[in-house]
Each structure stands twice: as structure tokens, then as C-alpha cells.
Design a protein around this motif. Structure first.
Motif, short mmCIF file in Angstrom:
data_model
loop_
_atom_site.label_atom_id
_atom_site.label_comp_id
_atom_site.label_asym_id
_atom_site.label_seq_id
_atom_site.Cartn_x
_atom_site.Cartn_y
_atom_site.Cartn_z
N ALA A 85 2.37 -10.19 -7.47
CA ALA A 85 2.55 -10.65 -9.04
C ALA A 85 3.64 -10.34 -9.45
O ALA A 85 4.28 -11.11 -10.31
CB ALA A 85 1.40 -9.76 -9.78
N GLN A 87 -6.28 -13.68 -0.86
CA GLN A 87 -5.63 -14.59 -1.49
C GLN A 87 -4.38 -15.04 -0.84
O GLN A 87 -3.78 -16.11 -0.66
CB GLN A 87 -5.16 -14.24 -3.06
N ASN A 122 -6.86 -9.41 -2.98
CA ASN A 122 -5.42 -9.88 -2.92
C ASN A 122 -4.77 -10.25 -1.60
O ASN A 122 -4.11 -11.16 -1.29
CB ASN A 122 -4.52 -8.67 -3.56
N ASP A 146 -4.71 -2.69 -1.20
CA ASP A 146 -4.90 -4.24 -1.62
C ASP A 146 -4.29 -4.39 -3.09
O ASP A 146 -3.69 -5.42 -3.38
CB ASP A 146 -6.36 -4.73 -1.44
N ARG A 147 -4.90 -3.38 -4.08
CA ARG A 147 -4.36 -3.38 -5.47
C ARG A 147 -2.74 -3.44 -5.39
O ARG A 147 -2.14 -3.97 -6.19
CB ARG A 147 -5.01 -2.08 -5.98
N GLY A 158 -1.16 -6.58 -4.54
CA GLY A 158 -1.44 -7.47 -5.17
C GLY A 158 -0.33 -7.35 -6.38
O GLY A 158 0.17 -8.26 -6.87
N GLU A 159 -0.02 -6.15 -6.80
CA GLU A 159 0.93 -5.88 -7.97
C GLU A 159 2.42 -6.26 -7.47
O GLU A 159 3.27 -6.93 -8.21
CB GLU A 159 1.14 -4.49 -8.17
#
Length: 438
Positions: A236, A31, A28, A228-229, A232-233
């Protein structure tokens, strides 16, 4: 435009795929870097939490706003923290009609007048200094309560609530995640499992247990995976709400983390590694790049193209004026800002040389006054208030030929000219900010 500023705790610049680590799992972040601007030479104004965060919010150096070392939860610090006279950027945004939120670590003073809800934030869910990884005790808009779950997931939950509640408003949201602060192995099983196969590359130093260092680094990777997770959420959710094209995202580290580098363990305050133990914990001050250099990524949709890399040296003091410039808010009436508006660098992809500075006044576990200037390839670190000659205590590194800072050139006669130039820049800067180290 809206703005989200995400700040981790102890995330080393090196530990991200976008910065060249081929083992860490940060899809993430990678990106985000592809979608935006990656700064390769970003520095924190200080190598520990409180002063660095004070610099980011105030656009000034820590010594200018009353924060020198990281604040501790004891009587010594009960009336100390970020000066209430310092106008921080969320206050400016609130004055300009933005809904302002803060989630996560504050660490800038416990006195009532320093509470985030008194410092320009409409919404606050967070904590002051220490936080349990699971089932933390949090201040939720002035009410202290236990929240079940892991901190990364909890902060994402509150971030999503804020975003959903304000998707139709102009908003500013700061998210200061706990991760990857220790203990690194206290993260969800999915994050531990994701990195369990990794055999980390670690510094090799005499007297340091390499297997222990690998274990610590792998655990650090697990905490970074959880971070990172979580990031990313959040990204998103911004996309799901259909506001991605009008939301600027900053990811700015607070400082680095030495894990065996130079034989040390810690941030700006380190201990020495002996075998598989850390001796002295936080009683040695340093301004190595591993402590002071930070990850910094900006996604500015609709204005600049994607996948830009900028090598110009920048500071987290630059975040404040850059945000206001991006949002077309006039900077002329705001006094004492020393950070620089980076929008011109971003739009022109300019890599011109620029001097950047950092400082650290260690107070908690020792006494030290360190100051740093970097210009181009060279970096000078000076120690103030000592009786020893400068060539015995100061440091000069050529980061182009010696990126690991293993060869101190301070006593090298051929370096006299560059030392003089950097000293002149440093002393000029210190005079301009009325640095008490002088």
C-alpha cells in the motif's frame, strides 16, 4: 524499475489462500497473486534458513558458497557464513547505481566482513538469528538498540522510511520478516482475534494429539495473518507513493514447515510428535515438499499480464538472474550463477519440464547429507555418506498420484528407469557445482 524482495521465515507454501488453503486469512497475499505471477512448484535450495537465504542472494547452491546448515550463535560459527567471495545480487545492483536496503533477518554470518553493510547494502536494520517478537534488539545501520513494538510492525515502519527516502531513486529493498517463526501466538491481539474462530484441518496421525495440532496450526495462522497484514502495508505504501508502476515485487519463502505432516514438527530438521510434545526437536533431516517447497509470487507491472499461474518447477536460486534480467543488467560478466533467468517462462507462461535440485547438509543436531532432484511428476531424494543400500534410505515419489509423499517407490522394480534418469541428472548437477557430498 525498482525491486522489493520479501522473504518470510517458515511460511509454508500450503498456508495461503492463493495456494488453496480455504481457512487461512491472507487477503494481501491473495491480491498480490492476482496482480502477478504465482509459481505452483517453487523450491528452496535448502530446507533451513541460512543455506536457503545464501542461495537466494548468491544465485548458487549453499554448498558452493560455504553455508550448509543454519548458522548458530556460538564459537563454532564465529568465522563461518556466506563466503565473502560470492558476489550477491545487491552488490551488483549497487554497482549499477541502485540504493540498496536490507530489513530483517540476515543469518549469514556474524564476522565484521560479513555484515550487510559490507556486502552491498547501503542501509540495514535487522538481526542475525534469533529475535524476540516484541521489543527486539536490532542492528540499526551498525548501532545495536532496543526498538519498542512488534517485529512485523517495526519492519514495516523502517520499510516505509526507506521507501519514502528513496522514492525518487532507483532502489532495491530486501525485507526479511520474522513471521511466521515461532512462537506463533506472540503477535498482536488483532491477529489472534482474526483467526480465533478457525477450526483447522490438520494431518491425522497415530500418536499425535489432534487438538494440540489444531491449536498449533491456528496459532501459525495468527502469525501468518500478522505477516500478511505487514506485507499489505508495504504494498500500500508503494502505491501511495506513486511508484507501483515501476516497482517489481517478489515474495519468496525461505523454506516450509511441517506441522504434523508425516508425524513431524519443524523444517528440514524436525522432531517427532508424541501426543502434544515434540521429541528430538531438530535431529531428523528431511526433504519432503512440506519442508522444501515454498510460496513464490512475482508482481512485474507493465510487462506481463496479471493472474498468471506457472507450473514449471523453479528454485530460489533463480531469483538473482531473474532480477538482473528484469532490470536489464548484463549477466555475462557474473561467474558461477547456477540459477536460471525466469523471464522467458514468465513472458511465455511456459510450463515445460525442468529439473530442479535441493540439498541439506545437517550439522547442528545430527549428521546427514541429503540431495534432491525433481523432474516432472517425480522427485528423488538420495542420502550420501551412509553404508546402507540405497533402497533402504533413499526416496522416490510420484507427486501427481501421491502429493503427500506417503508412498516411497524407491524399491519398486517398475521405477528403475525413472530412478536411473533422475540419478543421472542429480550426479551431473553435483559434478557441475563440485558438490562435496560426492
Amino acid at each position: 524499475m525498482n525491486v522489493i524482495v520479501i522473504v518470510p521465515d517458515d511460511h509454508s507454501r500450503r498456508a495461503m489462500g492463493a495456494y488453496g488453503d480455504k481457512l487461512v486469512l491472507t487477503p494481501n497475499f491473495d491480491q498480490l497473486a492476482e496482480d502477478g505471477i504465482l509459481f505452483t512448484n517453487a523450491y528452496a535450495a535448502a530446507p533451513v534458513c541460512s543455506p536457503s537465504r545464501a542461495a537466494l542472494l548468491s544465485g548458487q547452491y549453499p554448498s558452493q558458497v560455504g553455508v550448509h546448515d543454519f548458522l548458530m550463535l556460538n564459537e563454532k560459527y564465529k568465522d563461518r557464513g556466506l563466503n565473502t567471495s560470492a558476489l550477491i545480487y545487491p552488490q551488483v545492483l549497487k554497482q549499477n547505481g541502485y540504493v540498496t536496503g536490507m530489513i530483517g533477518k540476515w543469518h549469514l554470518g556474524t564476522a565484521p566482513e560479513r555484515h550487510p553493510l559490507k556486502r552491498g547494502f547501503d542501509y540495514f536494520v535487522g538481526y542475525e538469528q534469533d529475535l524476540a517478537p516484541y521489543n527486539p534488539i536490532l542492528d540499526v545501520n551498525g548501532v545495536t538498540q532496543e526498538i519498542k513494538g512488534h517485529t512485523s510492525d517495526i519492519f514495516v515502519k523502517y520499510a516505509k522510511e526507506f521507501l519514502n527516502d528513496n522514492k525518487d531513486n532507483q532502489f532495491s529493498l530486501n525485507i526479511s520478516f520474522r513471521e511466521p517463526q515461532r512462537p506463533w501466538d506472540q503477535v498482536p491481539k488483532q491477529d489472534l482475534d482474526a483467526v480465533s474462530h478457525i477450526d483447522p484441518i490438520v494431518p491425522e496421525r497415530d500418536g499425535v494429539d489432534t487438538e494440540w495440532l489444531k491449536k498449533m496450526t491456528r496459532n501459525n495462522y495468527a502469525a501468518i495473518h500478522a505477516l500478511d497484514r505487514a506485507v499489505g502495508e508495504v504494498v500500500a505504501e508503494v502505491e501511495r507513493l506513486g511508484i507501483a508502476d515501476k516497482t517489481i515485487i517478489f515474495y519468496v519463502g525461505d523454506h516450509g514447515m511441517l506441522i504434523g505432516h508425516h508425524g513431524y514438527f519443524g523444517r528440514g530438521a524436525v522432531g517427532v510428535i508424541a501426543g502434544d510434545e515434540v521429541v528430538g526437536s531438530e535431529n531428523i533431516a528431511n526433504l519432503y515438499d512440506e519442508a522444501i517447497k515454498i510460496p513464490m509470487i512475482i508482481k512485474w507491472p507493465g510487462v506481463v499480464k496479471e493472474n498468471i499461474v506457472i507450473n514449471t518447477s523453479v528454485s530460489n536460486t533463480d531469483v538473482y538472474p531473474t532480477i538482473l534480467s528484469m532490470l536489464d543488467i548484463n549477466l555475462s560478466g557474473i561467474n558461477n550463477l547456477v540459477g536460471q533467468d525466469l523471464t522467458s517462462f514468465i513472458k511465455s507462461e511456459n510450463d515445460d519440464d525442468r529439473a530442479v535440485f535441493a540439498e541439506y547438509n545437517m550439522e547442528n543436531f545430527g549428521n546427514a547429507k541429503l540431495r534432491m532432484v525433481r523432474l516432472g511428476d517425480y522427485k528423488l531424494i538420495k542420502r550420501f555418506g551412509l553404508n546402507a543400500k540405497s533402497e533402504l534410505v533413499d526416496e522416490l515419489y510420484n507427486l501427481a498420484t501421491d502429493p503427500d509423499e506417503e508412498q516411497n517407490l524407491i524399491a519398486d522394480g517398475s521405477s528403475a528407469q525413472i530412478i536411473k534418469r533422475l540419478e543421472d541428472l542429480l550426479y551431473q548437477h553435483m559434478k557441475e557445482i563440485n558438490d562435496p557430498a560426492l
